[in-house]
Design an enzyme around this catalytic site. Structure first.
Site, PDB file in Angstrom:
ATOM      1  N   GLU A 155    -108.840 -64.525 -52.964  1.00 50.53           N
ATOM      2  CA  GLU A 155    -107.518 -65.151 -53.051  1.00 50.53           C
ATOM      3  C   GLU A 155    -107.174 -65.673 -54.445  1.00 50.53           C
ATOM      4  O   GLU A 155    -106.024 -65.679 -54.855  1.00 50.53           O
ATOM      5  CB  GLU A 155    -107.413 -66.314 -52.044  1.00 50.53           C
ATOM      6  CG  GLU A 155    -107.334 -65.889 -50.593  1.00 50.53           C
ATOM      7  CD  GLU A 155    -105.966 -65.343 -50.181  1.00 50.53           C
ATOM      8  OE1 GLU A 155    -105.203 -64.918 -51.062  1.00 50.53           O
ATOM      9  OE2 GLU A 155    -105.692 -65.312 -48.967  1.00 50.53           O
ATOM     10  N   THR A 196    -117.461 -73.618 -53.301  1.00 47.88           N
ATOM     11  CA  THR A 196    -117.143 -72.274 -53.805  1.00 47.88           C
ATOM     12  C   THR A 196    -117.536 -72.100 -55.273  1.00 47.88           C
ATOM     13  O   THR A 196    -117.764 -70.982 -55.716  1.00 47.88           O
ATOM     14  CB  THR A 196    -115.660 -71.931 -53.600  1.00 47.88           C
ATOM     15  OG1 THR A 196    -114.876 -73.055 -53.852  1.00 47.88           O
ATOM     16  CG2 THR A 196    -115.393 -71.479 -52.209  1.00 47.88           C
ATOM     17  N   SER A 235    -119.486 -67.339 -52.117  1.00 48.62           N
ATOM     18  CA  SER A 235    -118.058 -67.345 -52.459  1.00 48.62           C
ATOM     19  C   SER A 235    -117.650 -66.048 -53.148  1.00 48.62           C
ATOM     20  O   SER A 235    -118.214 -65.657 -54.170  1.00 48.62           O
ATOM     21  CB  SER A 235    -117.727 -68.518 -53.386  1.00 48.62           C
ATOM     22  OG  SER A 235    -116.457 -68.300 -53.980  1.00 48.62           O
ATOM     23  N   HIS A 272    -104.791 -56.573 -37.686  1.00 47.49           N
ATOM     24  CA  HIS A 272    -103.722 -55.828 -38.324  1.00 47.49           C
ATOM     25  C   HIS A 272    -104.024 -54.323 -38.280  1.00 47.49           C
ATOM     26  O   HIS A 272    -103.124 -53.495 -38.151  1.00 47.49           O
ATOM     27  CB  HIS A 272    -103.652 -56.381 -39.751  1.00 47.49           C
ATOM     28  CG  HIS A 272    -103.119 -55.503 -40.794  1.00 47.49           C
ATOM     29  ND1 HIS A 272    -101.783 -55.288 -40.962  1.00 47.49           N
ATOM     30  CD2 HIS A 272    -103.732 -54.789 -41.763  1.00 47.49           C
ATOM     31  CE1 HIS A 272    -101.597 -54.490 -41.989  1.00 47.49           C
ATOM     32  NE2 HIS A 272    -102.750 -54.173 -42.490  1.00 47.49           N
ATOM     33  N   LYS A 329    -108.961 -74.406 -55.642  1.00 45.44           N
ATOM     34  CA  LYS A 329    -110.428 -74.274 -55.784  1.00 45.44           C
ATOM     35  C   LYS A 329    -110.837 -72.821 -55.982  1.00 45.44           C
ATOM     36  O   LYS A 329    -111.872 -72.534 -56.592  1.00 45.44           O
ATOM     37  CB  LYS A 329    -111.151 -74.928 -54.609  1.00 45.44           C
ATOM     38  CG  LYS A 329    -110.957 -74.271 -53.232  1.00 45.44           C
ATOM     39  CD  LYS A 329    -111.925 -73.179 -52.917  1.00 45.44           C
ATOM     40  CE  LYS A 329    -111.572 -72.439 -51.646  1.00 45.44           C
ATOM     41  NZ  LYS A 329    -112.391 -71.250 -51.401  1.00 45.44           N
ATOM     42  N   ASN A 369    -114.774 -65.631 -54.580  1.00 45.51           N
ATOM     43  CA  ASN A 369    -114.098 -65.986 -55.835  1.00 45.51           C
ATOM     44  C   ASN A 369    -115.119 -66.225 -56.946  1.00 45.51           C
ATOM     45  O   ASN A 369    -114.940 -65.783 -58.075  1.00 45.51           O
ATOM     46  CB  ASN A 369    -113.212 -67.215 -55.609  1.00 45.51           C
ATOM     47  CG  ASN A 369    -111.978 -66.864 -54.801  1.00 45.51           C
ATOM     48  OD1 ASN A 369    -111.038 -66.292 -55.327  1.00 45.51           O
ATOM     49  ND2 ASN A 369    -111.984 -67.181 -53.524  1.00 45.51           N
ATOM     50  N   GLY A 427    -105.453 -62.307 -37.312  1.00 45.39           N
ATOM     51  CA  GLY A 427    -106.272 -61.989 -38.486  1.00 45.39           C
ATOM     52  C   GLY A 427    -107.717 -61.866 -38.051  1.00 45.39           C
ATOM     53  O   GLY A 427    -108.334 -62.858 -37.644  1.00 45.39           O
TER      54      GLY A 427
END
Ligand SMILES: NC(=O)C1=CN([C@@H]2O[C@H](COP(=O)(O)OP(=O)(O)OC[C@H]3O[C@@H](n4cnc5c(N)ncnc54)[C@H](O)[C@@H]3O)[C@@H](O)[C@H]2O)C=CC1
Ligand SMILES: O=C(CO)COP(=O)(O)O
Length: 335
Positions: free
Chosen positions: A279, A246, A252, A32, A189, A254, A8
Site C-alpha cells: 500500500e 511494520t 511487512s 473479487h 506507517k 512495505n 476481500g
C-alpha cells in the site's frame, strides 16, 4: 443467515474471516476473483493467501457481492485501497438500512487522496461506520497468535458491539472514536516502513532505523494535528504500534519493498517478488499531495515519494535527508 459479509479474500480479509468464525459468526467471504472463490469453495483453502490454513465451514466463499451483503448484519471491507471507493459505492444499493460497515483497509483514497472514512461517509451516509487498524500481520492473526488492535467508531453502542464481535482471548480489540487518527496511522506507517526498509537495504545500521521510526512518528503527528486527529491515537496501537511492527519485521511487505529498493531493485521487480499489495507505494504520492496542500513538513515521506515517482536513487534521497538544516526536535519548543 450469514451475519458477517467480509469483502476481500486477500490475506487480511481471510484472516479476519477466521477471527470472526472463531467467535461463532457465520461469514460470507467475497472474492473479487471468481476463480479464487470457486477454488476456496471446492477445496476449503485460499489458493493464494494463507494457503496452509483450512477455512471452517462457517466461512462460505462467494463471488456475489450483492447477495453476500444483502442478509449480513455487518459488513467488513478488507479490499486494497485502490478498490475501496468502488467497493463502498457498490455496497450502497445492496445493504439493508442501518447495517454497520467496518473497514480494515489501510491507505488513502486513490482518486483524491482523502481519508477513507470520508469516502465511506459519502457513499454510505446513513450507516454506522468503523475502522479496524493496528499492529496485525495477517499470518500471525490467522494462526491465532496474540494480537491487540483498535476499532474506531463514533457511535459508542455500535462500537462496543463490533469490538465484542471480533474480540477474543487471542485478539484484543480496543475501542476508539478517532477515525482520523486511526486512518492516518495505518496509512502513513506503510510509507515509513518503506523508508526503514530502504535504510536497512542500503546497509545503514540500527541507529538509522530507530531515528527513522521516531522522526517518522513526528511526521504523522504533524499531519494528524493539521487534520484534527487525537495525538494520543498516533502514539497508540494504530500509530506507533503499527509503525514499530511494520518498520522492524520482515513480514511487512512495505518494509520488504524498501529493502529491495535499497539493494538496487526496481519497483516493478520488487512488486513482482512480493506478489501482494504494497500500500505504501500508492500512499506515498497521496500523503505527499495532502502534506503539500496542508503545508505540513514530512521530509521522510517526501524522500520515499521522490524515490517512487521520480526514480531518485535511495542513496541520494538518504544523503539529502541527513544534510537538511539542523532544527528543534519539537516544533513548538525553541524557535
Ligand atoms: N496482510 C496484512 O497483514 C494486513 C493488511 N491490511 C490491509 O488490508 C488491505 C488488503 O490487503 P491484503 O489482504 O493484505 O492484500 P493481499 O495482497 O493479500 O490481497 C489482495 C487481494 O485483493 C484482491 N483485489 C485486487 N483487486 C481488487 C478489486 N478491484 N476489488 C477487490 N479485491 C481486489 C486480489 O484478488 C487479492 O486477493 C490493505 O489495505 C492492507 O494494507 C491491514 C492489516 C494487516
Ligand atoms: O498493516 C500491516 C500490519 O499491521 C501489514 O503490513 P504490510 O502491508 O507492510 O505487510
Amino acid at each position: 443467515m450469514a451475519d458477517y459479509a467480509v469483502l476481500g479474500a486477500g490475506s487480511w480479509g481471510t484472516a479476519l474471516a477466521l477471527v470472526l468464525a472463531r467467535s461463532g459468526h457465520d461469514v460470507r467471504l467475497w472474492a473479487h476473483d471468481p476463480d479464487m472463490a470457486r477454488t476456496m469453495a471446492a477445496t476449503g483453502y485460499n489458493p493464494r493467501h494463507l494457503t496452509d490454513i483450512r477455512l471452517p465451514e462457517t466461512v462460505r466463499p462467494t463471488v456475489d457481492l450483492a447477495a453476500s451483503v444483502a442478509t449480513a448484519t455487518t459488513v467488513l471491507v478488507a479490499v486494497p485501497s485502490h478498490a475501496f471507493a468502488t467497493t463502498m459505492r457498490a455496497l450502497a444499493p445492496a445493504i439493508a438500512a442501518d447495517t454497520p460497515v467496518v473497514w480494515a483497509t489501510k491507505g488513502l483514497d486513490n482518486a483524491g487522496g482523502g481519508l477513507l472514512h470520508d469516502v465511506a461517509a459519502a457513499a454510505l451516509p446513513d450507516h454506522p461506520l468503523a475502522a479496524l487498524s493496528g499492529p496485525s500481520f495477517a499470518g500471525e492473526v490467522a494462526h491465532g497468535l496474540p494480537t491487540a488492535i483498535v476499532l474506531a467508531c463514533q457511535d459508542r453502542a455500535v462500537g462496543n458491539r463490533l469490538c465484542a464481535d471480533f474480540h477474543d482471548e487471542r485478539f484484543r480489540v480496543y475501542l476508539s472514536d478517532d477515525l482520523i487518527g486511526v486512518g492516518l496511522g495505518g496509512a502513513v506507517k506503510n510509507i515509513l516502513a518503506i523508508a526503514t526498509g530502504i535504510a536497512d537495504g542500503l546497509g545503514f545500521g540500527a541507529n538509522a532505523r530507530s531515528g527513522l521510526v521516531t522522526r517518522g512518528l513526528a511526521e504523522v503527528r504533524r499531519l494528524g494535528a493539521a487534520l484534527g486527529a487525537d495525538d494520543r491515537t498516533l502514539t497508540g496501537l494504530a500509530g506507533l504500534g503499527d509503525l514499530m511492527l511494520t518498520c522492524t519485521d520482515d513480514q511487512s511487505r512495505n518494509r520488504r519493498m524498501g529493502l529491495a529498493l535499497g539493494r538496487g531493485a526496481s519497483i516493478d521487480t520488487a512488486t513482482a517478488q512480493i506478489g501482494a499489495v504494497v500500500e505504501g507505494v500508492r500512499t506515498a504520492t497521496e500523503v505527499g499531495g495532502l502534506a503539500r496542500r496542508l503545508g505540513v513538513d514530512m521530509p521522510i515521506c517526501a524522500a520515499v515519494e521522490s524515490i517512487i515517482t521520480t526514480g531518485r536513487s535511495p542513496m541520494s534521497a538518504a544523503e539529502a535527508l541527513m544534510e537538511r538544516r539542523p532544527g528543534a526536535e519539537f516544533d513548538d519548543r525553541l524557535s
